[in-house]
Scaffold this motif. Sequence first.
Motif, short mmCIF file in Angstrom:
data_model
loop_
_atom_site.label_atom_id
_atom_site.label_comp_id
_atom_site.label_asym_id
_atom_site.label_seq_id
_atom_site.Cartn_x
_atom_site.Cartn_y
_atom_site.Cartn_z
N ARG A 21 -10.22 8.38 1.40
CA ARG A 21 -10.86 8.61 2.69
C ARG A 21 -11.03 10.11 2.86
NH1 ARG A 21 -9.87 3.97 6.09
NH2 ARG A 21 -8.48 2.50 5.00
N GLY A 63 -14.67 10.07 7.31
CA GLY A 63 -13.43 9.31 7.40
C GLY A 63 -13.44 8.29 8.53
N GLN A 120 -5.43 6.30 -1.30
CA GLN A 120 -4.85 5.03 -0.86
C GLN A 120 -4.87 4.04 -2.01
OE1 GLN A 120 -6.70 3.58 2.82
NE2 GLN A 120 -7.07 1.65 1.77
N GLN A 153 0.83 -1.20 0.00
CA GLN A 153 0.00 0.00 0.00
C GLN A 153 0.86 1.25 0.00
OE1 GLN A 153 -2.86 0.94 3.36
NE2 GLN A 153 -4.17 -0.20 1.97
N TYR A 159 -2.06 -6.64 5.36
CA TYR A 159 -2.67 -7.95 5.52
C TYR A 159 -4.15 -7.81 5.85
CZ TYR A 159 2.06 -9.74 5.56
OH TYR A 159 3.33 -10.05 5.20
N THR A 180 -3.71 0.09 -3.11
CA THR A 180 -3.19 -1.22 -2.73
C THR A 180 -2.97 -2.00 -4.02
OG1 THR A 180 -4.62 -1.06 -0.80
CG2 THR A 180 -3.57 -3.19 -1.19
N VAL A 183 -6.43 -1.43 -5.95
CA VAL A 183 -7.64 -0.88 -5.34
C VAL A 183 -7.32 0.56 -4.96
CG1 VAL A 183 -9.32 -1.07 -3.47
CG2 VAL A 183 -8.28 -3.14 -4.42
N ASP A 209 -8.72 4.04 -3.24
CA ASP A 209 -9.76 4.54 -2.35
C ASP A 209 -9.39 5.92 -1.86
OD1 ASP A 209 -12.18 4.34 -1.17
OD2 ASP A 209 -11.74 2.51 -0.05
#
Lengths: 102, 461
Positions: free
Chosen positions: B359, B365, B386, B310, B436, B388, B355, B357
């Motif tokens: 916030r 948030g 963000q 990430q 994880y 990942t 992915v 995203d």
Amino acid sequence: MTKLGEIAKLIRSKNAGPFELTFDIMFDTVENYERVRRSTVLSAALISEIYHLPVEKVKFFEVPAALSFKASIPRANFQGDIDDTDSHGGQQYAPLIDIEIP
Amino acid sequence: MTAFDEVRVLSATGVCGSGFKESSLEAGMAKMPHFIGCDAGSTDPGPFSLGSGKMAFPERAIRRDLKLMIKAARSAGVPLLVGSAGTAGGAPHLAKYKDIVLDIAKEENLKFSLALIHAEQDKSYLKRKLAEGLVTPLDPAPEFSDDVIDRSARIVGMMGEEPYLRALENGADVIVAGRSSDCAIFAGIPVSKGIAPGLAWHAAKILECGAAAAVARPSPDCMFATLRGDHFDIEPLAPELRCSPQSVAAHSLYENSDPFRLVESSGVVDLSDATYEALDERRVRVRGSKFEPANIYTVKLEGAEKAGYQSIVIGGIRDPYIIRQIDSWVERLRERVATRVQEMFADDPIAGRHVFDVRIYGKNGVMGALEPVDTINSHEICIIMQVTAATQEIATGIVSIARHQGLHLPIPEWGGFITGVACPFSPAYLERGEVYRFNVNHVVAPADPYEMFPIEYVNAG
């Protein structure tokens, strides 16, 4: 009417393991605990409404020895998943503060 | 009174590494406990510890706490039981604790028998149990399959009290165990010495959190329980701490989904008839706790798998025009990032999988979709972009694209080229490394309470 936050000693949320979230609403006097209990405002139905869940997913408890109410719900996102917003589940109780108690 | 009419238990602190006062430990030792226990783990820090093999507390903090506990236990000649070593209690966590304990033995010139109880599970064992229909989901639970087992970085079993008792029978002075039921660390010895199981398990539930059941606990500290006959007495050891009937009763609520029924491997602790009585202004007497033995012995599993790497960008927005349209702004940003990633990874779309995203602090948030407030009442908001992805390089590459696209994303109110995000850092991105997810919430029925938890004995010192 009084807001729950004004008469509770402590309102808190926390993970109950990575997959569930639990809310504790605690009082420091029997009077306040009984006032809320008798009002029947706090219930599985109210929690299900606030946290957008079917009522059967909500566990709700009265714990008189601790002058407390407790509710537990499945987490919307599992703890630490990439879409989780609150790893410890510690800040999910805020909407409970404004519940109106007659 | 014979020794076992009464069992005295000293809990050093809620989590090994979080600390306690040396004076509290000394006060506890003066009460001649039959053993010292300490929980050292939790899922509280999230899936990273289990997945990565790292510990949530710094080694220095753990070393300080362990050294005091080992010295106290050895000088009194009583066992020390430490469970869920290194936060997650897997093989690397236990190995780290082993090194620390052996170091302490050498430094302090102590000789003792150290038992290490392993809790990390063999993948083929779990597959066999799954095939035999002996793995059952809890509620809620993600899907569990051979694929999940293979994908997992690590799966641990949560041991009961039995492996601890076996290690003691075999002469262990210090036990460091992998993932354990927090309560099993404290309940096994009292039950083996004849204390009613309901009382032993209830006391254990309080002890495993150290001084957390005190009325107010300014910093982590020790707790002491004396179990006998039809009750147990609970007492904090720092003179300024006190327990009240309410504080002890309320402790059964903490981090627990049901305040009256606590599920353990060997049964259910039933607190519905427990009563709490003040002995004085600091001590509380508890009666009436019960224990229902389980029909089938089960061990809870905890697993974590890598979700990817990430990278994030933290930014602030102060422009009220952008803030009032933040949802559509994010949607437009999403589209632009998707388009740009498609272009960048045209020759290798699989590598570009990610992915993305955003916030939005100041809006939702903290609560995400559960947020009941649908207006933004702040003059500034914080956004976290963000990404990942499969590698750190790809995650950083894509989040850098998002930063650039977000920085200059046009809004209809302004004509011309704008800079709409305030980035506080250079580089703007933060590489978060591997991340994880928890992927198991199941129980397994072993043939016996020991087969999942092999014990290794080491002569320390």
